[in-house]
Structure formats: C-alpha cells, structure tokens
Design a protein around this motif. Structure first.
Motif, mmCIF file in Angstrom:
data_model
loop_
_atom_site.group_PDB
_atom_site.id
_atom_site.type_symbol
_atom_site.label_atom_id
_atom_site.label_comp_id
_atom_site.label_asym_id
_atom_site.label_seq_id
_atom_site.Cartn_x
_atom_site.Cartn_y
_atom_site.Cartn_z
ATOM 1 N N SER A 1 127.346 44.844 -4.362
ATOM 2 C CA SER A 1 128.725 44.465 -4.066
ATOM 3 C C SER A 1 129.434 45.614 -3.359
ATOM 4 O O SER A 1 128.952 46.745 -3.303
ATOM 5 C CB SER A 1 129.467 44.106 -5.355
ATOM 6 O OG SER A 1 129.616 45.268 -6.146
ATOM 7 N N VAL A 2 130.598 45.329 -2.831
ATOM 8 C CA VAL A 2 131.357 46.340 -2.101
ATOM 9 C C VAL A 2 131.753 47.478 -3.030
ATOM 10 O O VAL A 2 131.667 48.658 -2.665
ATOM 11 C CB VAL A 2 132.606 45.701 -1.450
ATOM 12 C CG1 VAL A 2 133.487 46.749 -0.802
ATOM 13 C CG2 VAL A 2 132.205 44.659 -0.439
ATOM 14 N N SER A 3 132.165 47.179 -4.250
ATOM 15 C CA SER A 3 132.573 48.232 -5.186
ATOM 16 C C SER A 3 131.379 49.125 -5.541
ATOM 17 O O SER A 3 131.534 50.346 -5.677
ATOM 18 C CB SER A 3 133.187 47.631 -6.449
ATOM 19 O OG SER A 3 132.268 46.749 -7.056
ATOM 20 N N GLU A 4 130.175 48.538 -5.648
ATOM 21 C CA GLU A 4 128.980 49.350 -5.910
ATOM 22 C C GLU A 4 128.673 50.263 -4.731
ATOM 23 O O GLU A 4 128.306 51.427 -4.904
ATOM 24 C CB GLU A 4 127.778 48.454 -6.205
ATOM 25 C CG GLU A 4 127.875 47.697 -7.508
ATOM 26 C CD GLU A 4 126.772 46.663 -7.646
ATOM 27 O OE1 GLU A 4 126.051 46.410 -6.646
ATOM 28 O OE2 GLU A 4 126.640 46.097 -8.737
ATOM 29 N N LEU A 5 128.821 49.757 -3.499
ATOM 30 C CA LEU A 5 128.586 50.577 -2.312
ATOM 31 C C LEU A 5 129.578 51.727 -2.219
ATOM 32 O O LEU A 5 129.217 52.855 -1.880
ATOM 33 C CB LEU A 5 128.671 49.717 -1.052
ATOM 34 C CG LEU A 5 127.537 48.725 -0.833
ATOM 35 C CD1 LEU A 5 127.848 47.818 0.342
ATOM 36 C CD2 LEU A 5 126.235 49.464 -0.596
ATOM 37 N N VAL A 6 130.834 51.454 -2.534
ATOM 38 C CA VAL A 6 131.861 52.508 -2.489
ATOM 39 C C VAL A 6 131.554 53.578 -3.530
ATOM 40 O O VAL A 6 131.639 54.778 -3.252
ATOM 41 C CB VAL A 6 133.265 51.898 -2.710
ATOM 42 C CG1 VAL A 6 134.308 52.972 -2.929
ATOM 43 C CG2 VAL A 6 133.649 51.022 -1.534
ATOM 44 N N ARG B 1 127.389 60.133 -3.510
ATOM 45 C CA ARG B 1 126.600 60.854 -2.508
ATOM 46 C C ARG B 1 127.392 61.995 -1.904
ATOM 47 O O ARG B 1 126.897 63.110 -1.761
ATOM 48 C CB ARG B 1 126.152 59.897 -1.412
ATOM 49 C CG ARG B 1 125.142 60.511 -0.448
ATOM 50 C CD ARG B 1 124.928 59.642 0.771
ATOM 51 N NE ARG B 1 126.123 59.516 1.591
ATOM 52 C CZ ARG B 1 126.555 60.456 2.455
ATOM 53 N NH1 ARG B 1 125.902 61.577 2.579
ATOM 54 N NH2 ARG B 1 127.642 60.256 3.162
ATOM 55 N N LYS B 2 128.652 61.749 -1.566
ATOM 56 C CA LYS B 2 129.497 62.801 -1.001
ATOM 57 C C LYS B 2 129.721 63.921 -1.999
ATOM 58 O O LYS B 2 129.720 65.099 -1.638
ATOM 59 C CB LYS B 2 130.835 62.227 -0.544
ATOM 60 C CG LYS B 2 130.761 61.502 0.763
ATOM 61 C CD LYS B 2 132.133 61.077 1.213
ATOM 62 C CE LYS B 2 132.058 60.352 2.550
ATOM 63 N NZ LYS B 2 133.374 59.936 3.003
ATOM 64 N N ALA B 3 129.914 63.566 -3.267
ATOM 65 C CA ALA B 3 130.116 64.592 -4.292
ATOM 66 C C ALA B 3 128.864 65.445 -4.442
ATOM 67 O O ALA B 3 128.950 66.669 -4.595
ATOM 68 C CB ALA B 3 130.474 63.933 -5.623
ATOM 69 N N ALA B 4 127.670 64.840 -4.386
ATOM 70 C CA ALA B 4 126.429 65.593 -4.511
ATOM 71 C C ALA B 4 126.235 66.522 -3.319
ATOM 72 O O ALA B 4 125.775 67.654 -3.465
ATOM 73 C CB ALA B 4 125.246 64.635 -4.633
ATOM 74 N N VAL B 5 126.608 66.080 -2.138
ATOM 75 C CA VAL B 5 126.446 66.908 -0.941
ATOM 76 C C VAL B 5 127.398 68.099 -0.990
ATOM 77 O O VAL B 5 127.014 69.225 -0.666
ATOM 78 C CB VAL B 5 126.679 66.063 0.338
ATOM 79 C CG1 VAL B 5 126.799 66.944 1.564
ATOM 80 C CG2 VAL B 5 125.548 65.076 0.516
ATOM 81 N N THR B 6 128.637 67.884 -1.395
ATOM 82 C CA THR B 6 129.604 68.984 -1.412
ATOM 83 C C THR B 6 129.290 70.002 -2.502
ATOM 84 O O THR B 6 129.557 71.186 -2.315
ATOM 85 C CB THR B 6 131.032 68.459 -1.599
ATOM 86 O OG1 THR B 6 131.091 67.654 -2.776
ATOM 87 C CG2 THR B 6 131.480 67.667 -0.396
#
Length: 153
Positions: free
Chosen positions: A110-115, A121-126
């Motif tokens: 679902s869209v909420s799962e993708l968000v 992912r962004k938190a892991a990269v930063t």
C-alpha cells in the motif's frame, strides 16, 4: 518637440507602421528563397539518405523522416479537434476503496507501506554516512596567506 496638437511628444501615426517590410528586406527574402529552392531536391535526397541510414541515431532518422513528410504533405494541423462524448458513455473513475482493493488483490504494498519503507531507507542512509559540512563561498579566502597589497609596491 511639440507635435502641433498642444501636447509634447510623438505625433499619432508618425513613423513606420508595425510589420512593414522595406524594399531591401523584400528583395533579400525573395532572393534567398529562390536560392533555397534550387537545393530542394538535394535537401530531400539528403534527408532520405539520413532516414534510411541504419547507423544513424534513431532520433536523427525520425527527425529526417518527419521533415520529408512535412515537405511532401505539409505539416499536420495544430488545432485541436473536440469530440463530444455523451455523458452516458463516459466511464466512472474507481473509488479509493476500489483502488485499495485492487492493490491488495495484486499483492502490491500500500502507499502507506511504501512511504514508511522510504522513510526507513533514508534514515538508514543518513545514519550510515558522516555528516558533511557545506563549504562556504569564502572558505578558500580564509586559507590564503594574508598580504598587504599596499606594502608590495
């Protein structure tokens, strides 16, 4: 300079009309057009050669083909054609619940799962890379040796 009507400035109707073409411009345009017409067959042959060249990039070949067609049949009309569809034939758009049911039926997230996934992912990269401080425009100036240009004379 007074215009004779009691007001200063430019007289109404004075000067060259807009869009007027002078004699010299008209002669130049007709002579360049007649010169260009002499090369029409060679230009179309060149376009056809490029269009048929399998080694040429596809975009170049398509452009050449469009140019040949434009010269042979004219450009297509740019006006839009409006086709009126009776309201009874216009399909209804699906509701939000129908869209969500179809997404679930296909097994897609679902869209909420993708968000949430993108946020994680962004938190892991930063957190994985160190924070990089942006350089200011004058950072190089701070590291230059200080010289007094007046004493250099």
């Amino acid at each position: 300079m007074p215009s004779g009507n009691g007001h200063g400035g430019r007289r109404r109707g004075a000067g060259r009309p807009r869009g007027a073409v002078g004699r010299q411009d008209r002669v130049l345009r007709t002579s360049s057009a007649s010169v260009a017409r002499k090369y029409t067959e060679a230009a179309i042959a060149t376009l056809a050669m490029i269009m048929k060249d399998k080694g040429a990039p596809a975009a170049v070949r398509v452009h050449a083909a469009n140019d040949v067609l434009d010269r042979g049949y004219g450009r297509p009309p740019t006006q839009s054609i409006e086709v009126l569809t009776p309201p009874s034939e216009i399909p209804e758009l699906p509701t939000q619940q129908e869209i969500e049911a179809e997404i679930k039926r296909r097994g897609l997230p679902s869209v909420s799962e993708l968000v949430a996934h993108e946020r994680d992912r962004k938190a892991a990269v930063t957190t994985a890379r160190p924070e990089i401080q942006p350089r200011s425009r004058n950072s190089a100036a701070r590291h230059r040796p200080a010289t007094n240009w007046r004493s250099a004379k």
